[in-house]
Scaffold this motif. Sequence first.
Motif, PDB file in Angstrom:
ATOM      1  N   SER A  48      40.676  69.239 -31.591  1.00 28.23           N
ATOM      2  CA  SER A  48      40.924  67.950 -32.240  1.00 28.23           C
ATOM      3  C   SER A  48      39.922  66.933 -31.733  1.00 28.23           C
ATOM      4  O   SER A  48      39.404  67.075 -30.623  1.00 28.23           O
ATOM      5  CB  SER A  48      42.355  67.478 -31.940  1.00 28.23           C
ATOM      6  OG  SER A  48      42.638  66.266 -32.604  1.00 28.23           O
ATOM      7  N   SER A  49      39.665  65.910 -32.542  1.00 26.40           N
ATOM      8  CA  SER A  49      38.735  64.873 -32.111  1.00 26.40           C
ATOM      9  C   SER A  49      39.052  63.551 -32.804  1.00 26.40           C
ATOM     10  O   SER A  49      39.793  63.518 -33.792  1.00 26.40           O
ATOM     11  CB  SER A  49      37.287  65.274 -32.382  1.00 26.40           C
ATOM     12  OG  SER A  49      37.043  65.360 -33.764  1.00 26.40           O
ATOM     13  N   ILE A  50      38.495  62.492 -32.245  1.00 26.25           N
ATOM     14  CA  ILE A  50      38.646  61.153 -32.810  1.00 26.25           C
ATOM     15  C   ILE A  50      37.268  60.554 -33.047  1.00 26.25           C
ATOM     16  O   ILE A  50      36.429  60.526 -32.129  1.00 26.25           O
ATOM     17  CB  ILE A  50      39.433  60.219 -31.872  1.00 26.25           C
ATOM     18  CG1 ILE A  50      40.848  60.735 -31.621  1.00 26.25           C
ATOM     19  CG2 ILE A  50      39.497  58.804 -32.459  1.00 26.25           C
ATOM     20  CD1 ILE A  50      41.643  59.903 -30.628  1.00 26.25           C
ATOM     21  N   SER A  52      35.527  57.423 -33.136  1.00 25.89           N
ATOM     22  CA  SER A  52      35.855  56.106 -32.599  1.00 25.89           C
ATOM     23  C   SER A  52      35.268  54.962 -33.428  1.00 25.89           C
ATOM     24  O   SER A  52      35.573  53.802 -33.168  1.00 25.89           O
ATOM     25  CB  SER A  52      35.385  56.011 -31.142  1.00 25.89           C
ATOM     26  OG  SER A  52      36.125  56.895 -30.328  1.00 25.89           O
ATOM     27  N   ARG A  56      39.282  57.895 -37.467  1.00 27.43           N
ATOM     28  CA  ARG A  56      39.678  59.134 -38.141  1.00 27.43           C
ATOM     29  C   ARG A  56      39.858  60.243 -37.115  1.00 27.43           C
ATOM     30  O   ARG A  56      39.063  60.368 -36.175  1.00 27.43           O
ATOM     31  CB  ARG A  56      38.639  59.542 -39.180  1.00 27.43           C
ATOM     32  CG  ARG A  56      39.002  60.800 -39.945  1.00 27.43           C
ATOM     33  CD  ARG A  56      37.983  61.119 -41.030  1.00 27.43           C
ATOM     34  NE  ARG A  56      38.319  62.381 -41.692  1.00 27.43           N
ATOM     35  CZ  ARG A  56      37.620  62.919 -42.687  1.00 27.43           C
ATOM     36  NH1 ARG A  56      36.541  62.296 -43.137  1.00 27.43           N
ATOM     37  NH2 ARG A  56      37.997  64.054 -43.208  1.00 27.43           N
ATOM     38  N   THR A  57      40.883  61.059 -37.351  1.00 26.42           N
ATOM     39  CA  THR A  57      41.143  62.193 -36.472  1.00 26.42           C
ATOM     40  C   THR A  57      40.906  63.504 -37.206  1.00 26.42           C
ATOM     41  O   THR A  57      41.038  63.578 -38.432  1.00 26.42           O
ATOM     42  CB  THR A  57      42.581  62.154 -35.930  1.00 26.42           C
ATOM     43  OG1 THR A  57      43.493  62.119 -37.031  1.00 26.42           O
ATOM     44  CG2 THR A  57      42.816  60.922 -35.064  1.00 26.42           C
ATOM     45  N   TYR A  58      40.575  64.506 -36.441  1.00 29.56           N
ATOM     46  CA  TYR A  58      40.275  65.831 -36.972  1.00 29.56           C
ATOM     47  C   TYR A  58      41.080  66.866 -36.191  1.00 29.56           C
ATOM     48  O   TYR A  58      41.277  66.717 -34.981  1.00 29.56           O
ATOM     49  CB  TYR A  58      38.788  66.137 -36.828  1.00 29.56           C
ATOM     50  CG  TYR A  58      37.882  65.145 -37.508  1.00 29.56           C
ATOM     51  CD1 TYR A  58      37.532  63.954 -36.883  1.00 29.56           C
ATOM     52  CD2 TYR A  58      37.375  65.394 -38.783  1.00 29.56           C
ATOM     53  CE1 TYR A  58      36.708  63.037 -37.491  1.00 29.56           C
ATOM     54  CE2 TYR A  58      36.545  64.481 -39.407  1.00 29.56           C
ATOM     55  CZ  TYR A  58      36.219  63.298 -38.761  1.00 29.56           C
ATOM     56  OH  TYR A  58      35.395  62.397 -39.379  1.00 29.56           O
ATOM     57  N   TYR A  59      41.498  67.917 -36.908  1.00 30.23           N
ATOM     58  CA  TYR A  59      42.252  68.980 -36.274  1.00 30.23           C
ATOM     59  C   TYR A  59      41.775  70.330 -36.775  1.00 30.23           C
ATOM     60  O   TYR A  59      41.446  70.491 -37.949  1.00 30.23           O
ATOM     61  CB  TYR A  59      43.755  68.849 -36.583  1.00 30.23           C
ATOM     62  CG  TYR A  59      44.384  67.615 -35.992  1.00 30.23           C
ATOM     63  CD1 TYR A  59      44.489  66.441 -36.729  1.00 30.23           C
ATOM     64  CD2 TYR A  59      44.882  67.624 -34.691  1.00 30.23           C
ATOM     65  CE1 TYR A  59      45.063  65.298 -36.183  1.00 30.23           C
ATOM     66  CE2 TYR A  59      45.459  66.492 -34.132  1.00 30.23           C
ATOM     67  CZ  TYR A  59      45.537  65.332 -34.895  1.00 30.23           C
ATOM     68  OH  TYR A  59      46.105  64.202 -34.347  1.00 30.23           O
ATOM     69  N   THR A  68      48.829  66.551 -31.782  1.00 24.08           N
ATOM     70  CA  THR A  68      48.469  65.180 -32.116  1.00 24.08           C
ATOM     71  C   THR A  68      47.556  64.618 -31.030  1.00 24.08           C
ATOM     72  O   THR A  68      47.922  64.642 -29.848  1.00 24.08           O
ATOM     73  CB  THR A  68      49.710  64.282 -32.241  1.00 24.08           C
ATOM     74  OG1 THR A  68      50.592  64.821 -33.226  1.00 24.08           O
ATOM     75  CG2 THR A  68      49.302  62.875 -32.656  1.00 24.08           C
ATOM     76  N   ILE A  69      46.410  64.135 -31.441  1.00 18.95           N
ATOM     77  CA  ILE A  69      45.469  63.519 -30.511  1.00 18.95           C
ATOM     78  C   ILE A  69      45.675  62.008 -30.537  1.00 18.95           C
ATOM     79  O   ILE A  69      45.970  61.417 -31.581  1.00 18.95           O
ATOM     80  CB  ILE A  69      44.011  63.885 -30.877  1.00 18.95           C
ATOM     81  CG1 ILE A  69      43.049  63.468 -29.762  1.00 18.95           C
ATOM     82  CG2 ILE A  69      43.610  63.284 -32.210  1.00 18.95           C
ATOM     83  CD1 ILE A  69      41.633  63.985 -29.968  1.00 18.95           C
ATOM     84  N   SER A  70      45.523  61.383 -29.378  1.00 13.36           N
ATOM     85  CA  SER A  70      45.626  59.927 -29.304  1.00 13.36           C
ATOM     86  C   SER A  70      44.818  59.431 -28.117  1.00 13.36           C
ATOM     87  O   SER A  70      44.463  60.217 -27.217  1.00 13.36           O
ATOM     88  CB  SER A  70      47.081  59.484 -29.183  1.00 13.36           C
ATOM     89  OG  SER A  70      47.668  59.967 -27.991  1.00 13.36           O
TER      90      SER A  70
END
Length: 127
Positions: A48-50, A52, A56-59, A68-70
């Motif tokens: 997963s990534s964000i 910045s 937007r988040t990626y999975y 869930t990434i945060s």
Amino acid sequence: VQLVESGGGLVQPGQSLRLSCAASGVTLADYAVGWFRQAPGKGREGVSSINSSNGRTYYADDVKGRFTISRDDVQNTLFLQMNNLKPEDTAIYYCATYQYQAVPAPWYSARWWNGHWGRGTQVTVSS
């Protein structure tokens, strides 16, 4: 610069873990950030990534709906909430930063993440 992962452990299938990546010497909000994992005998893969620049988040397909990434900008810490864990999630989990706020393309390819890496935390899912 240091990225320090924590929160790994041994859990049974169906259980949850929350991984943390505490950063020092670098402001996570200034860069794309991500979680990667490496299972025995396999390459390092994106989880997963964000991005910045826009949030937007990626999975990865096999974790969508479960992970869930945060990011907490006050704590300067990246998190990965992992629910309904499966044996195939067993791996060493790493956090990383990229040199820009936008994620590289493709985001899931660890080879492009040329910022900073943590040393990893072991996650083992087994009954």
